[in-house]
Design an enzyme around this catalytic site. Structure first.
Site, PDB file in Angstrom:
ATOM      1  N   LYS A  76      43.176  32.668  48.034  1.00  0.00           N
ATOM      2  CA  LYS A  76      44.029  31.569  47.537  1.00  0.00           C
ATOM      3  C   LYS A  76      44.904  32.015  46.362  1.00  0.00           C
ATOM      4  O   LYS A  76      46.089  31.711  46.328  1.00  0.00           O
ATOM      5  CB  LYS A  76      43.163  30.379  47.072  1.00  0.00           C
ATOM      6  CG  LYS A  76      42.324  29.746  48.162  1.00  0.00           C
ATOM      7  CD  LYS A  76      41.620  28.486  47.657  1.00  0.00           C
ATOM      8  CE  LYS A  76      40.579  28.750  46.595  1.00  0.00           C
ATOM      9  NZ  LYS A  76      39.297  29.297  47.076  1.00  0.00           N
ATOM     10  N   ARG A 120      38.423  20.021  46.103  1.00  0.00           N
ATOM     11  CA  ARG A 120      37.234  20.704  46.590  1.00  0.00           C
ATOM     12  C   ARG A 120      36.179  19.724  47.101  1.00  0.00           C
ATOM     13  O   ARG A 120      35.098  20.145  47.521  1.00  0.00           O
ATOM     14  CB  ARG A 120      36.617  21.505  45.447  1.00  0.00           C
ATOM     15  CG  ARG A 120      36.816  22.996  45.540  1.00  0.00           C
ATOM     16  CD  ARG A 120      36.221  23.581  44.274  1.00  0.00           C
ATOM     17  NE  ARG A 120      35.865  24.957  44.388  1.00  0.00           N
ATOM     18  CZ  ARG A 120      36.661  25.976  44.028  1.00  0.00           C
ATOM     19  NH1 ARG A 120      37.866  25.768  43.582  1.00  0.00           N
ATOM     20  NH2 ARG A 120      36.220  27.203  44.131  1.00  0.00           N
ATOM     21  N   ARG A 133      35.249  42.350  44.090  1.00  0.00           N
ATOM     22  CA  ARG A 133      36.029  41.775  42.996  1.00  0.00           C
ATOM     23  C   ARG A 133      35.216  41.731  41.702  1.00  0.00           C
ATOM     24  O   ARG A 133      35.743  41.954  40.620  1.00  0.00           O
ATOM     25  CB  ARG A 133      36.490  40.354  43.378  1.00  0.00           C
ATOM     26  CG  ARG A 133      37.400  39.713  42.334  1.00  0.00           C
ATOM     27  CD  ARG A 133      37.974  38.404  42.820  1.00  0.00           C
ATOM     28  NE  ARG A 133      37.084  37.280  42.534  1.00  0.00           N
ATOM     29  CZ  ARG A 133      37.326  36.025  42.909  1.00  0.00           C
ATOM     30  NH1 ARG A 133      38.409  35.734  43.601  1.00  0.00           N
ATOM     31  NH2 ARG A 133      36.490  35.062  42.603  1.00  0.00           N
ATOM     32  N   ARG A 150      34.427  38.205  35.749  1.00  0.00           N
ATOM     33  CA  ARG A 150      33.987  36.812  35.901  1.00  0.00           C
ATOM     34  C   ARG A 150      32.475  36.746  36.011  1.00  0.00           C
ATOM     35  O   ARG A 150      31.880  37.407  36.857  1.00  0.00           O
ATOM     36  CB  ARG A 150      34.637  36.185  37.148  1.00  0.00           C
ATOM     37  CG  ARG A 150      36.028  35.650  36.845  1.00  0.00           C
ATOM     38  CD  ARG A 150      36.686  35.088  38.075  1.00  0.00           C
ATOM     39  NE  ARG A 150      35.903  34.080  38.781  1.00  0.00           N
ATOM     40  CZ  ARG A 150      36.389  33.316  39.735  1.00  0.00           C
ATOM     41  NH1 ARG A 150      37.668  33.431  40.083  1.00  0.00           N
ATOM     42  NH2 ARG A 150      35.627  32.433  40.337  1.00  0.00           N
ATOM     43  N   ARG A 174      27.992  29.803  45.771  1.00  0.00           N
ATOM     44  CA  ARG A 174      29.344  29.239  45.874  1.00  0.00           C
ATOM     45  C   ARG A 174      29.754  29.068  47.341  1.00  0.00           C
ATOM     46  O   ARG A 174      30.397  28.079  47.702  1.00  0.00           O
ATOM     47  CB  ARG A 174      30.351  30.127  45.129  1.00  0.00           C
ATOM     48  CG  ARG A 174      30.318  29.884  43.617  1.00  0.00           C
ATOM     49  CD  ARG A 174      30.788  31.077  42.815  1.00  0.00           C
ATOM     50  NE  ARG A 174      32.165  31.443  43.084  1.00  0.00           N
ATOM     51  CZ  ARG A 174      32.648  32.677  42.896  1.00  0.00           C
ATOM     52  NH1 ARG A 174      31.874  33.652  42.464  1.00  0.00           N
ATOM     53  NH2 ARG A 174      33.901  32.922  43.143  1.00  0.00           N
TER      54      ARG A 174
HETATM   55  P1  ADP Z   1      36.743  30.733  43.702  1.00  0.00           P
HETATM   56  O1  ADP Z   1      37.655  30.015  44.654  1.00  0.00           O
HETATM   57  O2  ADP Z   1      36.804  32.215  43.821  1.00  0.00           O
HETATM   58  O3  ADP Z   1      35.335  30.217  43.718  1.00  0.00           O
HETATM   59  P2  ADP Z   1      37.863  29.301  41.394  1.00  0.00           P
HETATM   60  O4  ADP Z   1      38.466  29.966  40.213  1.00  0.00           O
HETATM   61  O5  ADP Z   1      38.746  28.449  42.221  1.00  0.00           O
HETATM   62  O6  ADP Z   1      37.223  30.494  42.214  1.00  0.00           O
HETATM   63  O7  ADP Z   1      36.616  28.408  40.926  1.00  0.00           O
HETATM   64  C1  ADP Z   1      35.574  28.901  40.119  1.00  0.00           C
HETATM   65  C2  ADP Z   1      34.568  27.801  39.795  1.00  0.00           C
HETATM   66  O8  ADP Z   1      35.216  26.765  39.047  1.00  0.00           O
HETATM   67  C3  ADP Z   1      33.974  27.075  40.994  1.00  0.00           C
HETATM   68  O9  ADP Z   1      32.848  27.747  41.505  1.00  0.00           O
HETATM   69  C4  ADP Z   1      33.602  25.703  40.364  1.00  0.00           C
HETATM   70  O10 ADP Z   1      32.426  25.787  39.618  1.00  0.00           O
HETATM   71  C5  ADP Z   1      34.735  25.473  39.391  1.00  0.00           C
HETATM   72  N1  ADP Z   1      35.853  24.694  40.007  1.00  0.00           N
HETATM   73  C6  ADP Z   1      37.130  25.124  40.209  1.00  0.00           C
HETATM   74  N2  ADP Z   1      37.871  24.175  40.804  1.00  0.00           N
HETATM   75  C7  ADP Z   1      37.053  23.110  40.998  1.00  0.00           C
HETATM   76  C8  ADP Z   1      37.208  21.816  41.583  1.00  0.00           C
HETATM   77  N3  ADP Z   1      38.381  21.418  42.119  1.00  0.00           N
HETATM   78  N4  ADP Z   1      36.137  20.976  41.609  1.00  0.00           N
HETATM   79  C9  ADP Z   1      34.956  21.345  41.081  1.00  0.00           C
HETATM   80  N5  ADP Z   1      34.744  22.538  40.523  1.00  0.00           N
HETATM   81  C10 ADP Z   1      35.758  23.434  40.475  1.00  0.00           C
END
Ligand code: ADP
Length: 191
Positions: A14, A90, A129, A135, A146
């Site tokens: 993404k 999400r 990664r 991270r 996740r």
């Molecule tokens: P990835 O898609 O690689 O998991 P992100 O940076 O999008 O990485 O998200 C990292 C973490 O941030 C998620 O595992 C969650 O805990 C939190 N997060 C991000 N966006 C949302 C969302 N829209 N709703 C709830 N939690 C979120």
């Protein structure tokens, strides 16, 4: 407006494809993950709360995320050609909230790009990664959690957009350029 939701499991590309989309279509970009990491770095109250969830691989509560998006939309929507929503929505509750928030400005999501990547490939990509990302959630245990959370809480969002006539499935495996070509075709079809 051209409003794009870029969607897919963690590690589906993404972020990479958002960068390509920003360059090509000159859209405003919001990544909820990046915003949350910024809150953590600057040690805000929201950041402290978010970190407790993120380090466990869980979602941050809907009301926190929806509040962030609400503020972003109020600040930006009237000034820009369109928005790329990356990592949001999400949950189905977040998808419904986004529809309502955009409706206040007489606009909607134009297309939802669903990047499809098998779980075993995601695991390999995210572990790789993790070697350089810095991270704290890119470790094997949290990655597995996740992916599990994606499958149970996030995947139903696909149905929401299918019913809304906005879903575009994109095969997220192969060369980045080839995937981007498929993405552009889906975006140009709604432009
Ligand atoms: P990835 O898609 O690689 O998991 P992100 O940076 O999008 O990485 O998200 C990292 C973490 O941030 C998620 O595992 C969650 O805990 C939190 N997060 C991000 N966006 C949302 C969302 N829209 N709703 C709830 N939690 C979120």
């Amino acid at each position: 407006m051209l409003n794009i939701v870029i969607f897919g499991p963690p590690g589906s590309g993404k972020g990479t494809q958002s960068e390509n989309l920003i360059k090509k279509y000159k859209l405003e970009h919001i990544s909820t993950g990046d915003l949350l990491r910024h809150e953590i770095q600057t040690n805000t109250q929201l950041g402290v709360l978010a970190k407790q969830h993120m380090d466990k691989g869980e979602l941050v509560p809907d009301e926190v995320i929806i509040g962030m998006i609400d503020r972003f939309i109020d600040k930006n929507v009237e000034k820009v050609k369109g928005v790329i929503f990356d990592g949001f929505p999400r949950t189905v509750a977040q998808a419904k909230a986004l529809k309502d928030l955009l409706n206040d400005y007489k606009t909607d999501v134009s297309v939802m790009l669903n990047l499809e990547v098998p779980d075993d490939e995601l695991l390999v990509r995210l572990i790789e990664r993790g070697k350089t990302s810095g991270r704290s959630d890119d470790n094997e245990e949290t990655i597995k959690k996740r992916i599990e959370v994606y499958n149970s809480q996030t995947r139903p969002v696909i149905d929401f957009y299918q019913k809304d006539g906005k879903l575009a499935n994109i095969k997220g495996v192969g060369a980045i350029d080839a995937i981007f070509a498929d993405i552009c075709a889906a975006v140009d079809a709604v432009k």
